[in-house]
Scaffold this motif. Structure first.
Motif, PDB file in Angstrom:
ATOM      1  N   VAL A 164       0.824  -1.206   0.000  1.00 30.72           N
ATOM      2  CA  VAL A 164       0.000   0.000   0.000  1.00 30.72           C
ATOM      3  C   VAL A 164       0.862   1.261   0.000  1.00 30.72           C
ATOM      4  N   VAL A 165       1.876   1.272   0.849  1.00 34.56           N
ATOM      5  CA  VAL A 165       2.731   2.459   0.951  1.00 34.56           C
ATOM      6  C   VAL A 165       3.507   2.691  -0.342  1.00 34.56           C
ATOM      7  N   HIS A 166       4.102   1.651  -0.886  1.00 34.16           N
ATOM      8  CA  HIS A 166       4.875   1.816  -2.126  1.00 34.16           C
ATOM      9  C   HIS A 166       3.967   2.207  -3.295  1.00 34.16           C
ATOM     10  N   ALA A 185       4.355   5.919  -5.200  1.00 35.41           N
ATOM     11  CA  ALA A 185       4.662   5.943  -6.630  1.00 35.41           C
ATOM     12  C   ALA A 185       3.511   6.556  -7.428  1.00 35.41           C
ATOM     13  N   LEU A 186       2.278   6.234  -7.033  1.00 33.87           N
ATOM     14  CA  LEU A 186       1.119   6.812  -7.722  1.00 33.87           C
ATOM     15  C   LEU A 186       1.068   8.319  -7.533  1.00 33.87           C
ATOM     16  N   ASN A 187       1.498   8.790  -6.382  1.00 30.16           N
ATOM     17  CA  ASN A 187       1.552  10.232  -6.143  1.00 30.16           C
ATOM     18  C   ASN A 187       2.425  10.928  -7.182  1.00 30.16           C
ATOM     19  N   ILE A 188       3.535  10.306  -7.533  1.00 30.75           N
ATOM     20  CA  ILE A 188       4.411  10.862  -8.567  1.00 30.75           C
ATOM     21  C   ILE A 188       3.749  10.766  -9.945  1.00 30.75           C
ATOM     22  N   ARG A 232      -1.377  15.739 -13.181  1.00 29.37           N
ATOM     23  CA  ARG A 232      -2.817  15.996 -13.090  1.00 29.37           C
ATOM     24  C   ARG A 232      -3.173  16.809 -11.850  1.00 29.37           C
ATOM     25  N   GLY A 233      -2.195  17.054 -10.996  1.00 28.00           N
ATOM     26  CA  GLY A 233      -2.444  17.831  -9.791  1.00 28.00           C
ATOM     27  C   GLY A 233      -3.236  17.091  -8.732  1.00 28.00           C
ATOM     28  N   ILE A 234      -3.222  15.757  -8.789  1.00 25.73           N
ATOM     29  CA  ILE A 234      -3.921  14.927  -7.804  1.00 25.73           C
ATOM     30  C   ILE A 234      -2.891  14.376  -6.819  1.00 25.73           C
ATOM     31  N   SER A 235      -3.160  14.515  -5.535  1.00 21.02           N
ATOM     32  CA  SER A 235      -2.211  14.029  -4.534  1.00 21.02           C
ATOM     33  C   SER A 235      -2.658  12.690  -3.963  1.00 21.02           C
ATOM     34  N   VAL A 236      -1.676  11.893  -3.555  1.00 20.47           N
ATOM     35  CA  VAL A 236      -1.934  10.599  -2.918  1.00 20.47           C
ATOM     36  C   VAL A 236      -1.154  10.559  -1.609  1.00 20.47           C
ATOM     37  N   THR A 237      -1.852  10.353  -0.506  1.00 22.28           N
ATOM     38  CA  THR A 237      -1.231  10.321   0.815  1.00 22.28           C
ATOM     39  C   THR A 237      -1.434   8.963   1.461  1.00 22.28           C
ATOM     40  N   SER A 238      -0.345   8.351   1.867  1.00 15.49           N
ATOM     41  CA  SER A 238      -0.404   7.083   2.600  1.00 15.49           C
ATOM     42  C   SER A 238      -0.350   7.391   4.095  1.00 15.49           C
ATOM     43  N   VAL A 239      -1.380   6.961   4.815  1.00 10.57           N
ATOM     44  CA  VAL A 239      -1.450   7.197   6.261  1.00 10.57           C
ATOM     45  C   VAL A 239      -0.863   5.991   6.984  1.00 10.57           C
ATOM     46  N   CYS A 240       0.158   6.233   7.805  1.00 10.40           N
ATOM     47  CA  CYS A 240       0.892   5.130   8.447  1.00 10.40           C
ATOM     48  C   CYS A 240       0.858   5.274   9.964  1.00 10.40           C
ATOM     49  N   PRO A 241      -0.260   4.912  10.567  1.00  7.37           N
ATOM     50  CA  PRO A 241      -0.358   5.048  12.022  1.00  7.37           C
ATOM     51  C   PRO A 241       0.281   3.887  12.769  1.00  7.37           C
ATOM     52  N   GLY A 242       0.518   4.115  14.051  1.00  2.13           N
ATOM     53  CA  GLY A 242       0.892   3.024  14.940  1.00  2.13           C
ATOM     54  C   GLY A 242      -0.380   2.343  15.412  1.00  2.13           C
ATOM     55  N   TYR A 243      -0.388   1.876  16.646  1.00  2.00           N
ATOM     56  CA  TYR A 243      -1.579   1.236  17.186  1.00  2.00           C
ATOM     57  C   TYR A 243      -2.664   2.287  17.408  1.00  2.00           C
ATOM     58  N   LYS A 263       1.288  15.946   0.976  1.00  2.00           N
ATOM     59  CA  LYS A 263       2.325  15.041   1.453  1.00  2.00           C
ATOM     60  C   LYS A 263       2.013  13.612   1.017  1.00  2.00           C
ATOM     61  N   ASP A 264       3.046  12.852   0.693  1.00  2.00           N
ATOM     62  CA  ASP A 264       2.805  11.476   0.248  1.00  2.00           C
ATOM     63  C   ASP A 264       2.743  10.491   1.403  1.00  2.00           C
ATOM     64  N   MET A 265       3.027  10.956   2.627  1.00  2.00           N
ATOM     65  CA  MET A 265       2.916  10.094   3.792  1.00  2.00           C
ATOM     66  C   MET A 265       2.511  10.916   5.003  1.00  2.00           C
TER      67      MET A 265
END
Length: 253
Positions: A154-156, A160-163, A168-179, A221-223
């Motif tokens: 999911v993160v990778h 990469a999709l964000n790039i 197209r000016g569309i952002s992709v953010t991967s949310v990486c929480p802990g518990y 942001k991508d993450m």
């Protein structure tokens, strides 16, 4: 018509995304997707009349077709897509059934891809995609291996999709929480070996994770990572050998 689409919306992180998006975004509708229709209908009463329940089991192949058909009929602008549907199971290769293996990979990875690609034709500049990743993606995790590995994907995929979507000016953010304090653990520990993992500290609140995720997505942001503990985990996973990190994990899990 401007909309948000949120998968896995009936509980946990997905439901919190619905709450915060409903209160902070100017939208015509919020399409909430999950299996439990009764919970989706309750959300319309509890959260906002803009909530539009779409009861689908995303593990079924015809569900993505139904989403594509609905998008084609309505032709909305998807301002925000949140891929929150997913689940995890603790345990080793001995503890997971064939169905658990297939469903985890299919829902966490394949469904996320198909939902994203289905929505992209209906997105424009400044629209946003938010993917629910995990801090478990930062390093290999024995006895939580399969789930963590799906989140690496999911993160990778997200970064990469964000790039790929920059033009197209569309952002992709991967949310990486802990518990995070959600129903996730009730499902994750329901295995042949429920005592595989016991140490769930520190525990974060879903509203705090989602609040930061939405802010980070607006910034492009991508993450998105919340909390000093998780940020340190991300840093050490880059600096220290993974063999050392895995040994440490096995002692504290």
């Amino acid at each position: 018509m401007k909309i948000a689409i949120i998968t896995g919306a009936s509980s946990g992180m997905g439901k919190e995304f619905v709450k915060q998006i409903a209160s902070s975004e100017v939208l015509d509708e919020i399409w909430v997707i999950a299996r439990r229709e009764d919970r989706l209908n309750e959300m319309r009463q509890e959260i906002s009349p803009k909530v539009r329940p779409v009861a689908l089991d995303l593990l079924k192949k015809d569900s993505i077709h139904a989403i594509k058909q609905l998008l084609e009929e309505e032709k909305p602008e998807v301002k925000i897509l949140v891929n929150s549907a997913g689940f995890g199971k603790y345990g080793t290769y001995r503890d997971l059934s064939d169905d658990e293996i297939d469903n985890m990979v299919d829902l966490n990875c394949k469904t996320l891809i198909h939902m994203t690609y289905a929505c992209l034709p209906y997105m424009k500049e400044k629209d946003r995609i938010i993917m629910l990743g995990s801090s478990s993606a930062f390093q290999p995790l024995p006895e939580f291996n399969l789930y963590a590995s799906t989140k690496v994907f999911v993160v990778h995929f997200s970064r990469a999709l964000n790039i790929e979507l920059k033009n197209r000016g569309i952002s992709v953010t991967s949310v990486c929480p802990g518990y995070v304090r959600t129903e996730f653990f009730d499902v994750a520990k329901d295995t042949k070996n429920p005592d595989t993992c016991k140490n769930f500290k520190p525990m974060y609140e879903p509203e705090d994770v989602i609040k930061k995720a939405l802010k980070d997505s607006v910034k492009g942001k991508d993450m998105s990572v919340l909390g000093l503990h998780v940020k340190l985990l991300r840093l050490t996973s880059k600096l220290l050998p993974h063999s050392f990190i895995m040994k440490s994990w096995m002692k504290v899990k």
